[in-house]
Design a protein around this motif. Structure first.
Motif, PDB file in Angstrom:
ATOM      1  N   SER A   1      30.801  52.044  47.679  1.00 40.77           N
ATOM      2  CA  SER A   1      32.156  52.070  48.235  1.00 40.77           C
ATOM      3  C   SER A   1      33.095  52.969  47.433  1.00 40.77           C
ATOM      4  O   SER A   1      34.278  53.039  47.744  1.00 40.77           O
ATOM      5  N   ALA A   2      32.605  53.626  46.408  1.00 38.45           N
ATOM      6  CA  ALA A   2      33.480  54.414  45.541  1.00 38.45           C
ATOM      7  C   ALA A   2      33.921  55.700  46.238  1.00 38.45           C
ATOM      8  O   ALA A   2      33.187  56.281  47.033  1.00 38.45           O
ATOM      9  N   GLU A   3      35.124  56.133  45.897  1.00 36.61           N
ATOM     10  CA  GLU A   3      35.716  57.276  46.574  1.00 36.61           C
ATOM     11  C   GLU A   3      35.185  58.618  46.070  1.00 36.61           C
ATOM     12  O   GLU A   3      34.919  59.523  46.863  1.00 36.61           O
ATOM     13  N   ILE A   4      35.094  58.804  44.752  1.00 37.06           N
ATOM     14  CA  ILE A   4      34.725  60.128  44.228  1.00 37.06           C
ATOM     15  C   ILE A   4      33.310  60.516  44.664  1.00 37.06           C
ATOM     16  O   ILE A   4      33.087  61.659  45.086  1.00 37.06           O
TER      17      ILE A   4
ATOM     18  N   ILE B   1      41.492  54.568  44.232  1.00 42.38           N
ATOM     19  CA  ILE B   1      40.627  53.919  43.234  1.00 42.38           C
ATOM     20  C   ILE B   1      41.429  52.854  42.489  1.00 42.38           C
ATOM     21  O   ILE B   1      42.364  53.173  41.744  1.00 42.38           O
ATOM     22  N   GLY B   2      41.056  51.615  42.668  1.00 47.23           N
ATOM     23  CA  GLY B   2      41.620  50.525  41.876  1.00 47.23           C
ATOM     24  C   GLY B   2      43.132  50.616  41.752  1.00 47.23           C
ATOM     25  O   GLY B   2      43.843  50.811  42.727  1.00 47.23           O
ATOM     26  N   HIS B   3      43.613  50.478  40.516  1.00 47.48           N
ATOM     27  CA  HIS B   3      45.032  50.468  40.210  1.00 47.48           C
ATOM     28  C   HIS B   3      45.286  51.514  39.136  1.00 47.48           C
ATOM     29  O   HIS B   3      44.352  51.978  38.501  1.00 47.48           O
TER      30      HIS B   3
ATOM     31  N   VAL C   1      22.973  63.018  30.260  1.00 49.17           N
ATOM     32  CA  VAL C   1      24.415  62.791  30.343  1.00 49.17           C
ATOM     33  C   VAL C   1      24.935  63.634  31.499  1.00 49.17           C
ATOM     34  O   VAL C   1      24.610  64.825  31.605  1.00 49.17           O
ATOM     35  N   LEU C   2      25.710  63.014  32.362  1.00 49.16           N
ATOM     36  CA  LEU C   2      26.398  63.777  33.403  1.00 49.16           C
ATOM     37  C   LEU C   2      27.538  64.506  32.713  1.00 49.16           C
ATOM     38  O   LEU C   2      28.365  63.871  32.046  1.00 49.16           O
ATOM     39  N   THR C   3      27.583  65.825  32.840  1.00 48.96           N
ATOM     40  CA  THR C   3      28.586  66.574  32.079  1.00 48.96           C
ATOM     41  C   THR C   3      29.723  67.118  32.938  1.00 48.96           C
ATOM     42  O   THR C   3      30.833  67.275  32.448  1.00 48.96           O
TER      43      THR C   3
ATOM     44  N   HIS D   1      37.669  40.407  32.739  1.00 49.60           N
ATOM     45  CA  HIS D   1      36.803  41.433  33.326  1.00 49.60           C
ATOM     46  C   HIS D   1      37.539  42.388  34.264  1.00 49.60           C
ATOM     47  O   HIS D   1      36.958  42.899  35.222  1.00 49.60           O
ATOM     48  N   GLY D   2      38.793  42.645  33.951  1.00 48.62           N
ATOM     49  CA  GLY D   2      39.451  43.774  34.594  1.00 48.62           C
ATOM     50  C   GLY D   2      40.161  43.507  35.898  1.00 48.62           C
ATOM     51  O   GLY D   2      40.658  44.443  36.531  1.00 48.62           O
ATOM     52  N   VAL D   3      40.270  42.243  36.298  1.00 49.31           N
ATOM     53  CA  VAL D   3      40.820  41.967  37.620  1.00 49.31           C
ATOM     54  C   VAL D   3      42.309  41.616  37.597  1.00 49.31           C
ATOM     55  O   VAL D   3      43.049  41.997  38.493  1.00 49.31           O
TER      56      VAL D   3
ATOM     57  N   GLY E   1      39.242  55.010  33.691  1.00 46.77           N
ATOM     58  CA  GLY E   1      38.035  55.361  34.447  1.00 46.77           C
ATOM     59  C   GLY E   1      37.906  56.867  34.563  1.00 46.77           C
ATOM     60  O   GLY E   1      38.901  57.579  34.702  1.00 46.77           O
ATOM     61  N   THR E   2      36.676  57.370  34.498  1.00 45.79           N
ATOM     62  CA  THR E   2      36.461  58.810  34.501  1.00 45.79           C
ATOM     63  C   THR E   2      35.829  59.273  35.821  1.00 45.79           C
ATOM     64  O   THR E   2      35.213  58.478  36.540  1.00 45.79           O
ATOM     65  N   VAL E   3      35.977  60.561  36.081  1.00 42.37           N
ATOM     66  CA  VAL E   3      35.402  61.165  37.286  1.00 42.37           C
ATOM     67  C   VAL E   3      33.869  61.067  37.224  1.00 42.37           C
ATOM     68  O   VAL E   3      33.209  60.681  38.187  1.00 42.37           O
TER      69      VAL E   3
ATOM     70  N   LYS F   1      22.873  52.820  26.437  1.00 43.95           N
ATOM     71  CA  LYS F   1      23.641  53.143  27.642  1.00 43.95           C
ATOM     72  C   LYS F   1      24.829  54.002  27.250  1.00 43.95           C
ATOM     73  O   LYS F   1      25.380  53.859  26.162  1.00 43.95           O
ATOM     74  N   VAL F   2      25.221  54.854  28.193  1.00 39.54           N
ATOM     75  CA  VAL F   2      26.426  55.652  28.011  1.00 39.54           C
ATOM     76  C   VAL F   2      27.647  54.784  28.305  1.00 39.54           C
ATOM     77  O   VAL F   2      27.646  54.005  29.252  1.00 39.54           O
ATOM     78  N   LEU F   3      28.679  54.923  27.478  1.00 40.96           N
ATOM     79  CA  LEU F   3      29.980  54.304  27.748  1.00 40.96           C
ATOM     80  C   LEU F   3      30.972  55.426  28.026  1.00 40.96           C
ATOM     81  O   LEU F   3      31.164  56.309  27.198  1.00 40.96           O
ATOM     82  N   ALA F   4      31.576  55.395  29.207  1.00 41.23           N
ATOM     83  CA  ALA F   4      32.596  56.407  29.534  1.00 41.23           C
ATOM     84  C   ALA F   4      33.949  55.713  29.499  1.00 41.23           C
ATOM     85  O   ALA F   4      34.423  55.350  28.425  1.00 41.23           O
ATOM     86  N   GLY F   5      34.570  55.472  30.651  1.00 38.58           N
ATOM     87  CA  GLY F   5      35.859  54.787  30.672  1.00 38.58           C
ATOM     88  C   GLY F   5      35.743  53.278  30.542  1.00 38.58           C
ATOM     89  O   GLY F   5      36.740  52.584  30.311  1.00 38.58           O
ATOM     90  N   GLY F   6      34.527  52.776  30.741  1.00 34.91           N
ATOM     91  CA  GLY F   6      34.293  51.343  30.588  1.00 34.91           C
ATOM     92  C   GLY F   6      34.821  50.467  31.718  1.00 34.91           C
ATOM     93  O   GLY F   6      34.713  49.240  31.650  1.00 34.91           O
ATOM     94  N   GLN F   7      35.359  51.069  32.770  1.00 35.21           N
ATOM     95  CA  GLN F   7      36.016  50.254  33.800  1.00 35.21           C
ATOM     96  C   GLN F   7      35.009  49.572  34.732  1.00 35.21           C
ATOM     97  O   GLN F   7      35.363  48.646  35.469  1.00 35.21           O
ATOM     98  N   SER F   8      33.772  49.991  34.704  1.00 41.12           N
ATOM     99  CA  SER F   8      32.712  49.270  35.417  1.00 41.12           C
ATOM    100  C   SER F   8      31.747  48.637  34.426  1.00 41.12           C
ATOM    101  O   SER F   8      31.326  47.497  34.591  1.00 41.12           O
ATOM    102  N   LEU F   9      31.400  49.380  33.376  1.00 43.88           N
ATOM    103  CA  LEU F   9      30.402  48.884  32.435  1.00 43.88           C
ATOM    104  C   LEU F   9      30.895  47.683  31.626  1.00 43.88           C
ATOM    105  O   LEU F   9      30.157  46.714  31.427  1.00 43.88           O
ATOM    106  N   VAL F  10      32.147  47.731  31.158  1.00 40.71           N
ATOM    107  CA  VAL F  10      32.619  46.630  30.297  1.00 40.71           C
ATOM    108  C   VAL F  10      32.706  45.303  31.069  1.00 40.71           C
ATOM    109  O   VAL F  10      32.250  44.272  30.557  1.00 40.71           O
TER     110      VAL F  10
END
Ligand SMILES: Cc1cc2nc3c(=O)[nH]c(=O)nc-3n(C[C@H](O)[C@H](O)[C@H](O)COP(=O)(O)OP(=O)(O)OC[C@H]3O[C@@H](n4cnc5c(N)ncnc54)[C@H](O)[C@@H]3O)c2cc1C
Ligand code: FES
Ligand code: FES
Lengths: 161, 290
Positions: free
Chosen positions: B122-125, B101-103, B166-168, A46-48, B110-112, B29-38
């Motif tokens: 806690s997200a920066e953007i 943001i993360g690594h 959709v957020l564009t 899960h990405g960690v 991950g997308t904007v 659901k929308v899938l963007a970069g998947g870094q939170s959703l997946v």
């Protein structure tokens, strides 16, 4: 609910590959199960932890956070694809061996792939930058000092790769 | 640790994505970069019968600079935004927030837009968007609409986007004049979500007085916050006379930070004071000396 399956095609370590996958199958599982490339490890799924890091179109990414269907048409490089064609080790791999950058080796593919991409884009990193670059990969064995030493050695010796 | 089965859709246009979302309603659901959703799907904390992948909509990946604003397509990956010369020159606050943001492996996917739609407090953007009064552009079945950042983030992981929207794009105003920008945050480990943080933009006018200042806080509430009282107190003051710690205290005074395993509300507030003071100091320094 219908379980859709999809055809995916991608180039993996220079070889064109195809598979029929469920959309929920991650790129990491597809590499391991469909293509037999078990060098890509799964620690947390899960990405960690970063153990699953591979290059997709040149960018280091977590293969557990990408579905194989998303990688359709991409160019993928795994740890198996980093060594020079004639055999032997890449500069980063050699540095890990020389500096004892691994113990059990479970995390190593992720570190090696991440660092290979990072040093390609940042050939002269400072010590702080290297630590930042390695922060996305976890190791449960080494205490990181050997990994940092390997990273420094690889950063110094990228030109001979 | 595997996601439940779903049907995968890969629209080529925003219109097609909206149509698919509308057709499947709550199940999509929308899938963007998947870094939170997946990860959420792998942990079975989120589930979708239909995933609509925006990854192949090339029209959603761009950075466009105009005289007074910069537009960033929602599917622009964070790493690309972080090295974009237009963003670096015209919206430095965004450029400086992205490395937190993360690594780098996460920022490569991950997308904007995904970061805003996900709406982690806690997200920066999102904090940058709220601080600069950015506008978020959304497309649904009706006419595209612009949502002010202050109205976009409604609660933890919740936005004012409709399920079939959709957020564009994000539109960031450019701050002209003698301006400075800074981001300061504290996380337990490099790349973790911040315990608390502050982002700051400031413009100096005549006699080194603070003509305009915006202070945003992350990790201190259910949404990214603006420190309105602190901004009011700082505006019009000569930069040299400002007590930044006092401004920091004002900034967190009305906040109600979350209480969780990472930090108590009191600790988050203390960190918030320090981060706001440091971000303001650094932004003032840049505004004064370039
Ligand atoms: C190890 C790790 C560390 C991280 N650390 C941080 C951090 O420190 N700071 C930080 O801010 N983030 C962090 N993240 C999260 C990262 O920034 C995510 O990329 C981001 O939150 C979501 O963007 P995404 O493009 O990956 O969206 P996805 O994960 O694909 O989607 C997230 C949510 O937004 C919705 N969505 C996405 N795009 C749109 C759109 N265009 N229109 C409508 N809905 C949309 C999806 O349906 C989903 O609900 C971290 C992630 C990981 C794995
Ligand atoms: S297995 Fe992918 S990040 Fe841990
Ligand atoms: S060497 Fe064992 S996890 Fe890193």
């Amino acid at each position: 609910m219908e379980t859709q399956v999809a055809q995916v095609a991608m180039t993996v370590n220079g070889t064109p590959r195809r598979a029929t996958v469920e959309p929920r199958k991650t790129l990491a599982d597809t590499l391991r199960e469909d293509f037999g490339l078990t060098g890509t490890h799964l620690g947390c799924e899960h990405g960690v932890c970063g153990a699953c890091t591979v290059l997709v179109d040149g960018a280091a990414i977590r293969a557990c956070l990408m579905f194989a269907v998303q990688a359709d048409g991409s160019e993928v490089v795994t740890v198996e694809g980093l060594a020079p064609a004639g055999g032997g080790l890449s500069a980063v791999q050699r540095a890990f061996r020389e500096e004892h950058g691994l113990q059990c080796g479970f995390c190593t593919p992720g570190f090696v792939v991440s660092l290979t991409a990072y040093l390609r884009d940042h050939p002269m990193p400072s010590g702080a930058e290297l630590r930042d670059a390695l922060s996305g990969n976890l190791c449960r064995c080494t205490g990181y000092q050997g990994i940092i030493a390997a990273a420094r050695r690889a950063a110094g010796g990228m030109e001979d790769q | 640790m595997k996601a439940a089965p779903f049907c995968y859709h890969r629209p080529g246009t925003v219109a097609e994505a909206v149509e698919t979302l509308a057709a499947f309603g709550d199940g999509a659901k929308v899938l963007a970069g998947g870094q939170s959703l997946v990860p959420l799907m792998a942990l079975r904390l989120a589930r979708a019968e239909h995933l609509v992948d925006l990854g192949r909509i090339a029209a959603l990946r761009y950075v466009r600079g105009a005289a007074d604003s910069v537009a960033v397509g929602a599917m622009t990956v964070q790493a690309a935004a972080g090295r974009d010369p237009v963003i670096a020159a015209s919206v430095p606050l965004l450029a400086r927030a992205i490395p937190f943001i993360g690594h780098f492996q996460v920022r490569n996917r991950g997308t904007v837009g995904g970061s805003c739609a996900h709406a982690d407090p806690s997200a920066e953007i999102p904090a940058v968007a709220v601080t600069l009064d950015a506008e978020l552009e959304a497309s649904g079945r009706g006419r595209p609409r612009l949502i002010p950042a202050a109205k976009f983030f409604t609660s933890t992981f919740t936005t004012s986007l409709e399920p079939d929207e959709v957020l564009t794009a994000l539109h960031f105003p450019v701050w002209p004049g003698r301006s400075g920008f800074a981001v300061r945050e504290f996380a337990r480990r490099r790349g973790d979500f911040a315990v608390a943080g502050a982002v700051c933009a400031v413009t100096l006018g005549q006699g080194e007085r603070i003509e305009r200042v915006a202070i945003g806080l992350l990790g201190l509430g259910a949404v990214p916050l603006r420190a309105a009282a602190a901004e009011r107190a700082a505006t019009g003051t000569a930069a040299g006379d400002l007590d930044v710690t006092e401004i920091g205290h004002l900034a967190v005074a009305d906040t109600d930070p979350p209480d969780d395993v990472h930090a108590t509300p009191g600790y988050r507030r203390r960190v918030g004071v320090a981060m706001a003071a440091r971000a303001l100091t650094a932004a003032l320094e840049e505004a004064a000396h370039g």
